[in-house]
Motif scaffolding. Sequence first.
Motif, PDB file in Angstrom:
ATOM      1  N   GLY A  85      43.924  17.874  37.877  1.00 56.29           N
ATOM      2  CA  GLY A  85      45.222  18.528  37.827  1.00 56.29           C
ATOM      3  C   GLY A  85      45.208  20.021  38.078  1.00 56.29           C
ATOM      4  N   ARG A  86      44.060  20.564  38.453  1.00 55.44           N
ATOM      5  CA  ARG A  86      44.009  21.999  38.717  1.00 55.44           C
ATOM      6  C   ARG A  86      43.489  22.246  40.142  1.00 55.44           C
ATOM      7  NH1 ARG A  86      39.532  20.867  35.400  1.00 55.44           N
ATOM      8  NH2 ARG A  86      37.530  21.462  36.361  1.00 55.44           N
ATOM      9  N   LEU A  87      43.995  23.299  40.751  1.00 51.28           N
ATOM     10  CA  LEU A  87      43.592  23.653  42.113  1.00 51.28           C
ATOM     11  C   LEU A  87      42.359  24.547  42.050  1.00 51.28           C
ATOM     12  CD1 LEU A  87      44.380  23.324  45.090  1.00 51.28           C
ATOM     13  CD2 LEU A  87      45.698  25.439  44.900  1.00 51.28           C
ATOM     14  N   GLU A  88      41.297  24.116  42.737  1.00 53.30           N
ATOM     15  CA  GLU A  88      40.045  24.857  42.742  1.00 53.30           C
ATOM     16  C   GLU A  88      39.678  25.228  44.173  1.00 53.30           C
ATOM     17  OE1 GLU A  88      38.427  25.734  40.112  1.00 53.30           O
ATOM     18  OE2 GLU A  88      38.875  24.334  38.489  1.00 53.30           O
ATOM     19  N   ARG A  89      38.691  26.131  44.308  1.00 56.74           N
ATOM     20  CA  ARG A  89      38.180  26.471  45.620  1.00 56.74           C
ATOM     21  C   ARG A  89      36.656  26.531  45.567  1.00 56.74           C
ATOM     22  NH1 ARG A  89      39.881  32.101  47.832  1.00 56.74           N
ATOM     23  NH2 ARG A  89      37.753  32.230  48.678  1.00 56.74           N
ATOM     24  N   ALA A  90      36.040  26.138  46.679  1.00 57.53           N
ATOM     25  CA  ALA A  90      34.583  26.187  46.783  1.00 57.53           C
ATOM     26  C   ALA A  90      34.216  26.923  48.061  1.00 57.53           C
ATOM     27  CB  ALA A  90      34.009  24.771  46.802  1.00 57.53           C
ATOM     28  N   GLU A  91      33.127  27.650  48.005  1.00 54.44           N
ATOM     29  CA  GLU A  91      32.648  28.378  49.175  1.00 54.44           C
ATOM     30  C   GLU A  91      31.201  28.008  49.448  1.00 54.44           C
ATOM     31  OE1 GLU A  91      33.251  32.575  49.127  1.00 54.44           O
ATOM     32  OE2 GLU A  91      35.207  32.449  48.118  1.00 54.44           O
ATOM     33  N   PHE A  92      30.895  27.665  50.686  1.00 54.22           N
ATOM     34  CA  PHE A  92      29.517  27.389  51.088  1.00 54.22           C
ATOM     35  C   PHE A  92      29.430  27.488  52.603  1.00 54.22           C
ATOM     36  CE2 PHE A  92      31.758  23.332  50.502  1.00 54.22           C
ATOM     37  CZ  PHE A  92      31.615  22.751  51.750  1.00 54.22           C
ATOM     38  N   GLY A  93      28.225  27.631  53.092  1.00 51.26           N
ATOM     39  CA  GLY A  93      28.000  27.735  54.531  1.00 51.26           C
ATOM     40  C   GLY A  93      27.804  26.377  55.162  1.00 51.26           C
ATOM     41  N   TYR A  98      42.314  19.255  49.444  1.00 47.31           N
ATOM     42  CA  TYR A  98      41.767  17.914  49.245  1.00 47.31           C
ATOM     43  C   TYR A  98      41.988  17.492  47.794  1.00 47.31           C
ATOM     44  CZ  TYR A  98      39.156  18.724  53.588  1.00 47.31           C
ATOM     45  OH  TYR A  98      38.799  18.981  54.882  1.00 47.31           O
ATOM     46  N   ARG A  99      41.860  16.214  47.550  1.00 49.27           N
ATOM     47  CA  ARG A  99      41.934  15.694  46.179  1.00 49.27           C
ATOM     48  C   ARG A  99      40.580  15.097  45.812  1.00 49.27           C
ATOM     49  NH1 ARG A  99      43.564  10.645  44.523  1.00 49.27           N
ATOM     50  NH2 ARG A  99      44.449  10.250  46.594  1.00 49.27           N
ATOM     51  N   LEU A 100      39.976  15.584  44.725  1.00 49.97           N
ATOM     52  CA  LEU A 100      38.642  15.156  44.301  1.00 49.97           C
ATOM     53  C   LEU A 100      38.741  14.324  43.033  1.00 49.97           C
ATOM     54  CD1 LEU A 100      35.518  15.406  44.645  1.00 49.97           C
ATOM     55  CD2 LEU A 100      35.648  17.423  43.166  1.00 49.97           C
ATOM     56  N   GLU A 101      38.047  13.175  43.044  1.00 54.54           N
ATOM     57  CA  GLU A 101      38.018  12.306  41.870  1.00 54.54           C
ATOM     58  C   GLU A 101      36.575  11.900  41.573  1.00 54.54           C
ATOM     59  OE1 GLU A 101      40.458   8.924  42.485  1.00 54.54           O
ATOM     60  OE2 GLU A 101      42.327  10.061  42.628  1.00 54.54           O
ATOM     61  N   ALA A 102      36.276  11.664  40.312  1.00 60.56           N
ATOM     62  CA  ALA A 102      34.986  11.105  39.911  1.00 60.56           C
ATOM     63  C   ALA A 102      35.249   9.718  39.344  1.00 60.56           C
ATOM     64  CB  ALA A 102      34.310  11.987  38.874  1.00 60.56           C
ATOM     65  N   VAL A 103      34.676   8.708  39.980  1.00 59.07           N
ATOM     66  CA  VAL A 103      34.899   7.320  39.584  1.00 59.07           C
ATOM     67  C   VAL A 103      33.656   6.811  38.871  1.00 59.07           C
ATOM     68  CG1 VAL A 103      35.473   5.005  40.384  1.00 59.07           C
ATOM     69  CG2 VAL A 103      36.355   7.010  41.602  1.00 59.07           C
ATOM     70  N   LYS A 118      32.583  28.809  54.698  1.00 55.69           N
ATOM     71  CA  LYS A 118      33.875  28.126  54.741  1.00 55.69           C
ATOM     72  C   LYS A 118      34.427  27.994  53.329  1.00 55.69           C
ATOM     73  CE  LYS A 118      32.317  24.434  56.748  1.00 55.69           C
ATOM     74  NZ  LYS A 118      32.295  23.091  57.357  1.00 55.69           N
ATOM     75  N   ILE A 119      35.737  27.991  53.241  1.00 58.35           N
ATOM     76  CA  ILE A 119      36.418  27.891  51.948  1.00 58.35           C
ATOM     77  C   ILE A 119      37.138  26.547  51.886  1.00 58.35           C
ATOM     78  CG2 ILE A 119      38.195  28.859  50.459  1.00 58.35           C
ATOM     79  CD1 ILE A 119      37.594  31.578  51.672  1.00 58.35           C
ATOM     80  N   ILE A 120      36.854  25.805  50.827  1.00 61.58           N
ATOM     81  CA  ILE A 120      37.442  24.485  50.619  1.00 61.58           C
ATOM     82  C   ILE A 120      38.346  24.536  49.392  1.00 61.58           C
ATOM     83  CG2 ILE A 120      36.979  22.036  50.230  1.00 61.58           C
ATOM     84  CD1 ILE A 120      35.891  23.021  52.886  1.00 61.58           C
ATOM     85  N   HIS A 121      39.596  24.191  49.572  1.00 60.63           N
ATOM     86  CA  HIS A 121      40.530  24.088  48.445  1.00 60.63           C
ATOM     87  C   HIS A 121      40.673  22.621  48.062  1.00 60.63           C
ATOM     88  CE1 HIS A 121      41.635  28.011  50.243  1.00 60.63           C
ATOM     89  NE2 HIS A 121      41.927  28.358  48.999  1.00 60.63           N
ATOM     90  N   PHE A 122      40.635  22.338  46.770  1.00 64.25           N
ATOM     91  CA  PHE A 122      40.729  20.944  46.331  1.00 64.25           C
ATOM     92  C   PHE A 122      41.354  20.871  44.942  1.00 64.25           C
ATOM     93  CE2 PHE A 122      36.719  22.666  44.970  1.00 64.25           C
ATOM     94  CZ  PHE A 122      36.460  22.117  43.721  1.00 64.25           C
ATOM     95  N   MET A 123      41.998  19.746  44.679  1.00 66.13           N
ATOM     96  CA  MET A 123      42.631  19.486  43.393  1.00 66.13           C
ATOM     97  C   MET A 123      41.739  18.541  42.599  1.00 66.13           C
ATOM     98  SD  MET A 123      45.412  20.122  41.534  1.00 66.13           S
ATOM     99  CE  MET A 123      46.703  20.559  42.721  1.00 66.13           C
ATOM    100  N   VAL A 124      41.412  18.908  41.361  1.00 66.91           N
ATOM    101  CA  VAL A 124      40.610  18.054  40.500  1.00 66.91           C
ATOM    102  C   VAL A 124      41.101  18.217  39.074  1.00 66.91           C
ATOM    103  CG1 VAL A 124      38.819  19.826  40.233  1.00 66.91           C
ATOM    104  CG2 VAL A 124      38.257  17.417  39.806  1.00 66.91           C
TER     105      VAL A 124
END
Length: 498
Positions: A12-20, A69-74, A4-10
Amino acid sequence: METKIIHFMVHGRLERAEFGSECPAADVKDLFQAAAEAEPHHILKMYDTNGSLVNITPQLEANGEDSYYRLEAVASDLKRVGTPPELDDMEHRLHRLERKVIEDVGSVPEVLREMKTHVESFKEKLESLEHLSWMGLFKTDRDQRLADPKPPTQQPSVPDGREQVHRRFLHMSSLQVTEEVKEHLKTPLFDNWQWEEAEMLVLLQVMFADLDFLALLHIELDVLQNFLFEVYCHYNNVPFHNFRHCFCVTQMMYGLIWLTDLRSHFPPLDLLVMLTSALCHDLDHPGYSNVFQINAQTHLARRYNNVSPLENHHCTMAFGILSEPERNILKNLSGEQYRHIRAGMIRCILATDMARHNDILLRFRVTQPIFDFTNEEHREVLMKIMLKVSDISNEARPMAVAEPWLDCLLQEFFNQSDTEKLQGLPVTPFMDRDQVSKPSSQTNFIQFVLLPLFTELTKLFPCLEQHILVPVQRALDFYSDMERVTKQEKEQEELELL
């Protein structure tokens, strides 16, 4: 295995992740942690397009660039601490005393040299530690309350930070929690490290509402919110027995209730006993065990005559909170119903004292083959077992969730043993930083405490085997391997020194 491909913003940049979908949860979390450039103790937060929090798991729903999605590290609230000023003061006083003794008698007595050595050694250990809470070690007025807590005659004022949590909790409490989060909330896979304090309060509210307590037991929403927040305020900032631990235990209890379909077997009053006992089971915990309380002859040990002083104190704090009408979630029940819940909570919370562990497990082991849900005594021992399992259930969770909890527990253990050494008290062996390693602390505990307990519960509820028993067996293998490797490395180092 489908990818599956996950698109996320972190950042201020748009990234993508791939995993099963079968990718280990720890690997998925590591992937997003790296993308967010997060530190190990940061909390990762993932939001969907509606701004709702979603769990970071292999089951995360694939999306497109236009629905990222929007990803943040708190940052967590764990801070690097320096050497306490009281220890520096002690060291300076010893130096002054040493100079005075030399002036008077010309030499330094052996006992004074030993005291200096102990203080210097202890200071070095403190300076080498990171992310460690030292509440109760050096006694300011508040710290003295932590090491030797006394039931307050009036409620403490709410610090600014907690008031901010209160405002956020009330603001978010009317928002809808996604179905995905609700479903994860019912399983041991739930990742507590993704959630902030106000959000955990919202999820606790969801648990009470989802079990129909508000409707069935006439609990008013604002009273429930007041109660939950007051419970939050009465957990201390110690490494392990804090509000996040309280949330984890309550969430596990909530999950077990759903996984075992206990709603079909238990009346709502008993379910409320179980969930509320989990919520209150460590209220005002000082980060020091019963053994410490008794050996140090603290107020709690004197008050409860050395009999489960902490657990008795937790009960006292719980019913102190419930004594005020504006946060008394039991106020609309009959006198008989109140007495039933009070007696049940006291029994359950006292059962979390590990000194009672063998007796309770033996009683359940005898009862389990003939268990009858209509038998009140059988239900009572099951309620105790369920809370005990929930209380020590971290190793039933994914390793990425469980292992940080072990680090927190060892911090608290080492805090206590260091204090015992400083105060000249007997040192609790399994808490001694000079004797205990990370793997050794777990192998015996899992083998002789967790597995026998979890095995008996899964005999009554076979559906729990994959949820709690198999992960604990896997954790035992993990720490056994780690202990074996550590031992081999130590032996190799010793050989090289010969």
